[in-house]
Design a protein around this motif. Structure first.
Motif, mmCIF file in Angstrom:
data_model
loop_
_atom_site.group_PDB
_atom_site.id
_atom_site.type_symbol
_atom_site.label_atom_id
_atom_site.label_comp_id
_atom_site.label_asym_id
_atom_site.label_seq_id
_atom_site.Cartn_x
_atom_site.Cartn_y
_atom_site.Cartn_z
ATOM 1 N N UNK A 15 0.803 -1.218 0.000
ATOM 2 C CA UNK A 15 0.000 0.000 0.000
ATOM 3 C C UNK A 15 0.831 1.260 0.000
ATOM 4 N N UNK A 16 1.913 1.255 -0.775
ATOM 5 C CA UNK A 16 2.797 2.415 -0.880
ATOM 6 C C UNK A 16 3.052 2.720 -2.351
ATOM 7 N N UNK A 17 3.404 3.980 -2.627
ATOM 8 C CA UNK A 17 3.836 4.364 -3.964
ATOM 9 C C UNK A 17 5.356 4.250 -4.029
ATOM 10 N N UNK A 18 5.902 4.233 -5.242
ATOM 11 C CA UNK A 18 7.341 4.036 -5.409
ATOM 12 C C UNK A 18 7.955 5.221 -6.146
ATOM 13 N N UNK A 19 9.132 5.645 -5.699
ATOM 14 C CA UNK A 19 9.868 6.748 -6.316
ATOM 15 C C UNK A 19 11.276 6.272 -6.648
ATOM 16 N N UNK A 20 11.601 6.252 -7.936
ATOM 17 C CA UNK A 20 12.948 5.905 -8.379
ATOM 18 C C UNK A 20 13.762 7.180 -8.479
ATOM 19 N N UNK A 21 14.897 7.220 -7.788
ATOM 20 C CA UNK A 21 15.690 8.442 -7.812
ATOM 21 C C UNK A 21 17.159 8.104 -8.040
ATOM 22 N N UNK A 22 17.862 9.048 -8.640
ATOM 23 C CA UNK A 22 19.288 8.866 -8.895
ATOM 24 C C UNK A 22 19.726 9.789 -10.014
ATOM 25 N N UNK A 148 -2.846 15.412 -2.705
ATOM 26 C CA UNK A 148 -1.670 14.796 -2.107
ATOM 27 C C UNK A 148 -2.083 13.857 -0.972
ATOM 28 N N UNK A 149 -3.163 14.205 -0.291
ATOM 29 C CA UNK A 149 -3.662 13.373 0.810
ATOM 30 C C UNK A 149 -3.922 11.949 0.339
ATOM 31 N N UNK A 150 -4.416 11.807 -0.889
ATOM 32 C CA UNK A 150 -4.838 10.490 -1.360
ATOM 33 C C UNK A 150 -3.693 9.657 -1.933
ATOM 34 N N UNK A 151 -2.484 10.193 -1.843
ATOM 35 C CA UNK A 151 -1.329 9.332 -2.078
ATOM 36 C C UNK A 151 -1.169 8.346 -0.929
ATOM 37 N N UNK A 152 -1.694 8.729 0.226
ATOM 38 C CA UNK A 152 -1.665 7.871 1.407
ATOM 39 C C UNK A 152 -2.862 6.930 1.359
ATOM 40 N N UNK A 153 -2.604 5.622 1.334
ATOM 41 C CA UNK A 153 -3.679 4.637 1.183
ATOM 42 C C UNK A 153 -4.613 4.608 2.399
ATOM 43 N N UNK A 154 -4.169 5.128 3.543
ATOM 44 C CA UNK A 154 -5.027 5.128 4.727
ATOM 45 C C UNK A 154 -6.257 6.005 4.533
ATOM 46 N N UNK A 155 -6.167 7.002 3.652
ATOM 47 C CA UNK A 155 -7.271 7.945 3.472
ATOM 48 C C UNK A 155 -8.148 7.607 2.267
ATOM 49 N N UNK A 157 -10.601 4.598 0.016
ATOM 50 C CA UNK A 157 -11.630 3.591 0.247
ATOM 51 C C UNK A 157 -11.012 2.359 0.898
ATOM 52 N N UNK A 158 -11.643 1.841 1.936
ATOM 53 C CA UNK A 158 -11.179 0.680 2.711
ATOM 54 C C UNK A 158 -9.939 0.986 3.547
ATOM 55 N N UNK A 159 -9.521 2.257 3.602
ATOM 56 C CA UNK A 159 -8.400 2.624 4.449
ATOM 57 C C UNK A 159 -8.823 2.796 5.890
ATOM 58 N N UNK A 160 -7.862 3.085 6.768
ATOM 59 C CA UNK A 160 -8.177 3.222 8.189
ATOM 60 C C UNK A 160 -8.993 4.482 8.486
ATOM 61 N N UNK A 161 -8.784 5.551 7.668
ATOM 62 C CA UNK A 161 -9.551 6.798 7.850
ATOM 63 C C UNK A 161 -9.967 7.308 6.466
ATOM 64 N N UNK A 162 -10.933 6.675 5.802
ATOM 65 C CA UNK A 162 -11.332 7.129 4.462
ATOM 66 C C UNK A 162 -11.934 8.527 4.503
ATOM 67 N N UNK A 163 -11.471 9.379 3.587
ATOM 68 C CA UNK A 163 -11.932 10.761 3.544
ATOM 69 C C UNK A 163 -12.669 11.031 2.243
ATOM 70 N N UNK A 164 -13.673 11.926 2.273
ATOM 71 C CA UNK A 164 -14.364 12.279 1.026
ATOM 72 C C UNK A 164 -13.461 13.126 0.131
ATOM 73 N N UNK A 165 -13.631 12.954 -1.174
ATOM 74 C CA UNK A 165 -12.838 13.710 -2.144
ATOM 75 C C UNK A 165 -13.298 15.166 -2.140
#
Length: 393
Positions: A15-22, A148-155, A157-165
Motif C-alpha cells: 500500500x505504498x507508492x514508489x519513487x525511483x531516484x538517482x 496529495x492526501x490520497x497518495x496515502x492509502x489510509x485515506x 476507500x477501505x483505508x483506516x480513515x477514508x476521507x471524502x474527495x
C-alpha cells in the motif's frame, strides 16, 4: 532491472507508492518502461521454479511474475514539466462553446480520471497504475494540490480513515456532481462523500542532479518508498561482454595495454569515486552515458562481429566530448582545481602527448588555471588511447 521491479511491486503490495531516484542515465525511465510492458504482458519471474513431471524435455520453468495488484490494470504515462499543473493532473475547467454561449466545464486530469475509471461499473479494469516521469521537473506540491492526501492509502476507500474527495470546483445537485468530461470522451458524475478508490498506484522517477528541477517537499516525499538507482559499471561489462573478474585495476604496469572497453569501465568507476568524494554520490555519472559504445556490429551478411578497436576508441572519445565532459564541467563549476586534478592535467603520462593541458597565455603576469579547449575525438588515435588509459589511474 528485475530486482528493482520486484521492489516496486513490493511497495505496491504494502500500500505504498514508489519513487525511483538517482543521477541521469541510471536506467530509471527504462525500468518503468519495462514495468509498463510487464503490466500489459506478464513476463516470467526471475524467482522460483515450476516442475512439470509430464514434460520430459523441459520439466523446469519459471512462473509468471507475481503482480501484487489486481489485474487487469490500466496503465497511464505522464511527464511533469514546468507548465504542467493541477488542471492537467486533477481537475481543470475548459471553455465549452455552444450556440447559446460559452461556459466552463470540468475536465478530469490523470489522477482524478483514474478514480473515475475504477468507479465506472462498466470498466474492464480492476486497478490503475500511473507512471510519472521526472516528478521533480514540475511543482509537484501544486500539481497534486489537496489530492496529495490520497497518495496515502489510509485515506482511501477501505483505508483506516477514508476521507471524502474535496472537489469544491464542482456544482452538486441532489447528491450528484455536475458532469465531468474525461479524456476517453466519456462523461461521469460523482456522489457527495465520494471516497478515493484503493487500487490506484503510482511509480515516479526523480533526477537527483538537475539544478533546474524543483525539490519535492517532505509531505510529498514521505508518501513514497524511495528506490535508489545508482550508476552500475557492471551493466557496461554485460553490455560489452566483458568478464568483470578479469578486469584488473589500472596500474603502472598494465595501463598501456587496456582495451577501449576495459578503459571505459575503469574510467567511469574512477570518475564516480572522485565525484562522490568531492560532491556527493547523487552527482555521479550514469552508466547509460557509455552504452552507445558498441562492442559488436552486424556485417553485410547479417553476422555479428567485433568492432574495430580504432572505432571503439573513437566512440569513447565522442561520448566524452558530447556527454561525459560537459557533465563534468557542470558538476565542477566553481571548482577548477578539482577538475584539473581529476584529469591529471599536472601529472600527465611520462611520455607522449596528452589530451588535457592548461590554457596557454602570452602574458607572464597571469598563471592559467583553466583547461585549454579540446575535442578529444579529433585527436590522433594514439593520443586518444594514451589519454583515456592514463585517466583510469
Amino acid at each position: 532491472m528485475a530486482e528493482k521491479i520486484n521492489d516496486i511491486l513490493s511497495s505496491w503490495g504494502a500500500g505504498r507508492n514508489a519513487l525511483l531516484y538517482g543521477p541521469p542515465a541510471t536506467g530509471k525511465t527504462r525500468l518503468i518502461s519495462e514495468l509498463f510492458e510487464a503490466l500489459r504482458n506478464r513476463p516470467k519471474s526471475d524467482r522460483g521454479i515450476l516442475l512439470d513431471v509430464t514434460n520430459a524435455q523441459t520439466p523446469f520453468s519459471r512462473p509468471e511474475l507475481d503482480i501484487t495488484i489486481p489485474l487487469p490494470a490500466k496503465v497511464v504515462w505522464t511527464t511533469f514539466h514546468q507548465s504542467y499543473g493541477y488542471e492537467d493532473f486533477v481537475l481543470g475547467l475548459r471553455p465549452d462553446i455552444t450556440a447559446s454561449g460559452t461556459s466552463l466545464k470540468p475536465w478530469s486530469g490523470v489522477f482524478l480520471d483514474a478514480a473515475l475509471e475504477l468507479a465506472d461499473p462498466d470498466s474492464e479494469y480492476c486497478s490503475v497504475v500511473i507512471f510519472i516521469d521526472e516528478i521533480n521537473r514540475g511543482n509537484a506540491a501544486r500539481i497534486f494540490g489537496e489530492f496529495m492526501t490520497f497518495l496515502d492509502f489510509d485515506y482511501r476507500e477501505d483505508g483506516s480513515v477514508p476521507l471524502p474527495v474535496p472537489l469544491r470546483q464542482l456544482v452538486y445537485s441532489e447528491g450528484q456532481s455536475e458532469e465531468i468530461r474525461r479524456p476517453s470522451s466519456k462523461k461521469a458524475t460523482i456522489p457527495e462523500g465520494f471516497t478515493f478508490p484503493k487500487h490506484i498506484y503510482i511509480v515516479a522517477t526523480m533526477n537527483s542532479v538537475d539544478r533546474a528541477a524543483v525539490p519535492i517537499d517532505s509531505a510529498l516525499a514521505r508518501r513514497f518508498d524511495r528506490i535508489e538507482m545508482r550508476p552500475n559499471p557492471d551493466v557496461l561489462a554485460s553490455h560489452w561482454r566483458l568478464e568483470k573478474a578479469a578486469i584488473a585495476a589500472a596500474n603502472t604496469d598494465n595501463w598501456e595495454s587496456l582495451t577501449p572497453f576495459e578503459t571505459a569501465y575503469l574510467l567511469l568507476d574512477r570518475l564516480n569515486v572522485a565525484i562522490a568524494s568531492n560532491l556527493g554520490p547523487e552527482f555521479e555519472l550514469g552508466h547509460g552515458l557509455l552504452t552507445p559504445m558498441r562492442a559488436t556490429k552486424v556485417d553485410d551478411s547479417g553476422a555479428e562481429i567485433p568492432v574495430e578497436e580504432k572505432f571503439a576508441w573513437r566512440s569513447l572519445a565522442k561520448a566524452w566530448d558530447d556527454v561525459l565532459f560537459p557533465q563534468l564541467e557542470d558538476r565542477y563549476s566553481g571548482r577548477p582545481d578539482q577538475l584539473l586534478e581529476l584529469l591529471h592535467v599536472e601529472s600527465p603520462p611520462p611520455a607522449g602527448d596528452f589530451a588535457w593541458a592548461l590554457r596557454a597565455t602570452k602574458s607572464g603576469a597571469i598563471t592559467a588555471r583553466t583547461l585549454a579547449p579540446v575535442r578529444v575525438s579529433e585527436l590522433d588515435i594514439d593520443v586518444i588511447k594514451r589519454s583515456f588509459r592514463w585517466l583510469t589511474m
